[in-house]
Write a protein that holds these residues in place. Structure first.
Motif, PDB file in Angstrom:
ATOM      1  N   ARG A 172       0.836  -1.208   0.000  1.00 34.38           N
ATOM      2  CA  ARG A 172       0.000   0.000   0.000  1.00 34.38           C
ATOM      3  C   ARG A 172       0.866   1.251   0.000  1.00 34.38           C
ATOM      4  O   ARG A 172       0.551   2.230  -0.687  1.00 34.38           O
ATOM      5  CB  ARG A 172      -0.939  -0.016   1.203  1.00 34.38           C
ATOM      6  N   GLN A 173       1.959   1.237   0.759  1.00 36.75           N
ATOM      7  CA  GLN A 173       2.871   2.381   0.754  1.00 36.75           C
ATOM      8  C   GLN A 173       3.482   2.592  -0.621  1.00 36.75           C
ATOM      9  O   GLN A 173       3.606   3.725  -1.097  1.00 36.75           O
ATOM     10  CB  GLN A 173       3.989   2.176   1.782  1.00 36.75           C
ATOM     11  N   LEU A 174       3.883   1.503  -1.265  1.00 31.74           N
ATOM     12  CA  LEU A 174       4.446   1.617  -2.606  1.00 31.74           C
ATOM     13  C   LEU A 174       3.423   2.203  -3.574  1.00 31.74           C
ATOM     14  O   LEU A 174       3.743   3.092  -4.372  1.00 31.74           O
ATOM     15  CB  LEU A 174       4.909   0.243  -3.090  1.00 31.74           C
ATOM     16  N   HIS A 175       2.186   1.731  -3.496  1.00 23.30           N
ATOM     17  CA  HIS A 175       1.139   2.218  -4.401  1.00 23.30           C
ATOM     18  C   HIS A 175       0.878   3.699  -4.174  1.00 23.30           C
ATOM     19  O   HIS A 175       0.720   4.473  -5.130  1.00 23.30           O
ATOM     20  CB  HIS A 175      -0.132   1.400  -4.212  1.00 23.30           C
ATOM     21  N   ARG A 176       0.823   4.110  -2.913  1.00 23.68           N
ATOM     22  CA  ARG A 176       0.589   5.532  -2.623  1.00 23.68           C
ATOM     23  C   ARG A 176       1.717   6.403  -3.150  1.00 23.68           C
ATOM     24  O   ARG A 176       1.517   7.584  -3.450  1.00 23.68           O
ATOM     25  CB  ARG A 176       0.414   5.735  -1.112  1.00 23.68           C
ATOM     26  N   ALA A 177       2.921   5.835  -3.255  1.00 17.89           N
ATOM     27  CA  ALA A 177       4.070   6.579  -3.785  1.00 17.89           C
ATOM     28  C   ALA A 177       4.114   6.573  -5.317  1.00 17.89           C
ATOM     29  O   ALA A 177       5.015   7.172  -5.904  1.00 17.89           O
ATOM     30  CB  ALA A 177       5.367   5.998  -3.236  1.00 17.89           C
ATOM     31  N   GLY A 178       3.149   5.905  -5.954  1.00 18.58           N
ATOM     32  CA  GLY A 178       3.131   5.860  -7.416  1.00 18.58           C
ATOM     33  C   GLY A 178       3.885   4.695  -7.998  1.00 18.58           C
ATOM     34  O   GLY A 178       4.309   4.742  -9.162  1.00 18.58           O
ATOM     35  N   LEU A 179       4.047   3.616  -7.215  1.00 21.96           N
ATOM     36  CA  LEU A 179       4.765   2.425  -7.655  1.00 21.96           C
ATOM     37  C   LEU A 179       3.838   1.211  -7.604  1.00 21.96           C
ATOM     38  O   LEU A 179       3.060   1.060  -6.660  1.00 21.96           O
ATOM     39  CB  LEU A 179       5.988   2.170  -6.772  1.00 21.96           C
ATOM     40  N   ALA A 244       9.111  -3.166  -8.053  1.00 25.27           N
ATOM     41  CA  ALA A 244       8.003  -2.244  -8.300  1.00 25.27           C
ATOM     42  C   ALA A 244       8.418  -1.224  -9.334  1.00 25.27           C
ATOM     43  O   ALA A 244       9.538  -0.697  -9.294  1.00 25.27           O
ATOM     44  CB  ALA A 244       7.587  -1.543  -7.003  1.00 25.27           C
ATOM     45  N   GLY A 245       7.519  -0.950 -10.281  1.00 23.34           N
ATOM     46  CA  GLY A 245       7.755   0.062 -11.310  1.00 23.34           C
ATOM     47  C   GLY A 245       6.754   1.196 -11.204  1.00 23.34           C
ATOM     48  O   GLY A 245       5.778   1.117 -10.436  1.00 23.34           O
ATOM     49  N   LYS A 246       6.968   2.237 -11.968  1.00 29.44           N
ATOM     50  CA  LYS A 246       6.082   3.407 -11.922  1.00 29.44           C
ATOM     51  C   LYS A 246       4.679   3.046 -12.409  1.00 29.44           C
ATOM     52  O   LYS A 246       4.513   2.343 -13.409  1.00 29.44           O
ATOM     53  CB  LYS A 246       6.631   4.526 -12.802  1.00 29.44           C
ATOM     54  N   LEU A 247       3.681   3.540 -11.708  1.00 29.98           N
ATOM     55  CA  LEU A 247       2.319   3.424 -12.183  1.00 29.98           C
ATOM     56  C   LEU A 247       2.148   4.227 -13.467  1.00 29.98           C
ATOM     57  O   LEU A 247       2.731   5.318 -13.608  1.00 29.98           O
ATOM     58  CB  LEU A 247       1.337   3.940 -11.132  1.00 29.98           C
TER      59      LEU A 247
END
Length: 248
Positions: A172-179, A244-247
């Motif tokens: 979830r932290q990664l997703h919130r950071a755009g990853l 993890a890569g950029k969204l």
């Protein structure tokens, strides 16, 4: 409760002992570094940032035709990482790179000492090139390795050890950071040594233990499934490897 100190303070204090362990038994964690490079999918010509870099141990496992950069908050470690121009003494929540400039960020077994993971993830997202990856590996919450660190090491290291390990909140932290998490695998593998006394000495130096050899081995026996073979001794370590890569 979490450790009072963050990564820089911890390794300003015990980076020298950690480096002695890695220098005396440089191949003890060989499989760990190899698993990290497999997950990161490093290719020729890439710009690879090792962050936080410790003593720059990852560099020995990288192809020679990549541009290696090290970001390290601890001065004792930064002095060991490599020549000027490849090493930056910096906090990892404020990376010294322009946007879209790095192909791979590799963070191996250090995130649990970082106090602002969200800030670090945001910075890697900013600096990654399109198609780039953050590859990280760390201890899983409530695993045997987590209990070894936050129970046994916490008891026998005078400064304590209260790591913040990978959990359901990490993605979830990664997703919130755009990853966006692309791969995730939990892998167990051995750390290998010529004998049990070497295994105890390595752990004492690496983790800043003030315990006897007998006590250190008892802690390893309790948590880390050691084995004796015809080639020496080993303990079982385990990390979760994520990319993890950029969204879009």
């Amino acid at each position: 409760m979490p450790e009072r100190d963050g990564y820089r303070e911890i390794f300003n204090h015990r980076g020298g002992a950690y480096h002695r362990a890695m220098a005396d038994w440089p191949r003890a964690r060989q499989l760990e570094f190899q698993h990290m490079l497999t997950a990161a999918r490093v290719r020729a010509g890439m710009t690879v940032c090792d962050v936080p870099a410790g003593g720059g141990y990852l560099r020995d496992y990288l192809p020679t035709d990549v541009l290696y950069l090290a970001v390290e908050p601890s001065l004792p470690f930064a002095r060991l990482c490599g020549p000027p121009g490849q090493v930056v003494l910096s906090e990892i929540e404020q990376l010294p790179f322009v946007g879209d400039s790095v192909d791979r960020f590799i963070c191996l077994a250090a995130l649990h000492h970082v106090t602002d993971c969200a800030g670090f993830f945001s910075e890697t997202q900013r600096c990654l090139r399109p198609g780039g990856l953050l590859a990280l590996a760390d201890v899983v919450e409530n695993s045997p390795v987590a209990r070894f660190l936050n129970d046994f090491v916490d008891t026998h290291n005078p400064a304590g050890h209260r790591g913040r390990f990978l959990s359901t909140d990490t993605e979830r932290q990664l997703h919130r950071a755009g990853l966006r998490v692309e791969t995730a695998q939990r892998i167990a593998y051995p750390w290998t040594f010529p004998d049990r006394p070497a295994m105890a000495r390595f752990c004492a130096l690496l983790f800043g233990l003030e315990s006897s050899e007998q006590t250190t081995l008892a802690g390893i026996d309790q948590y880390l499934t050691p084995r004796l073979t015809s080639h020496g001794a080993s303990l079982t370590w385990e990390l979760r490897f994520l990319t993890a890569g950029k969204l879009p």
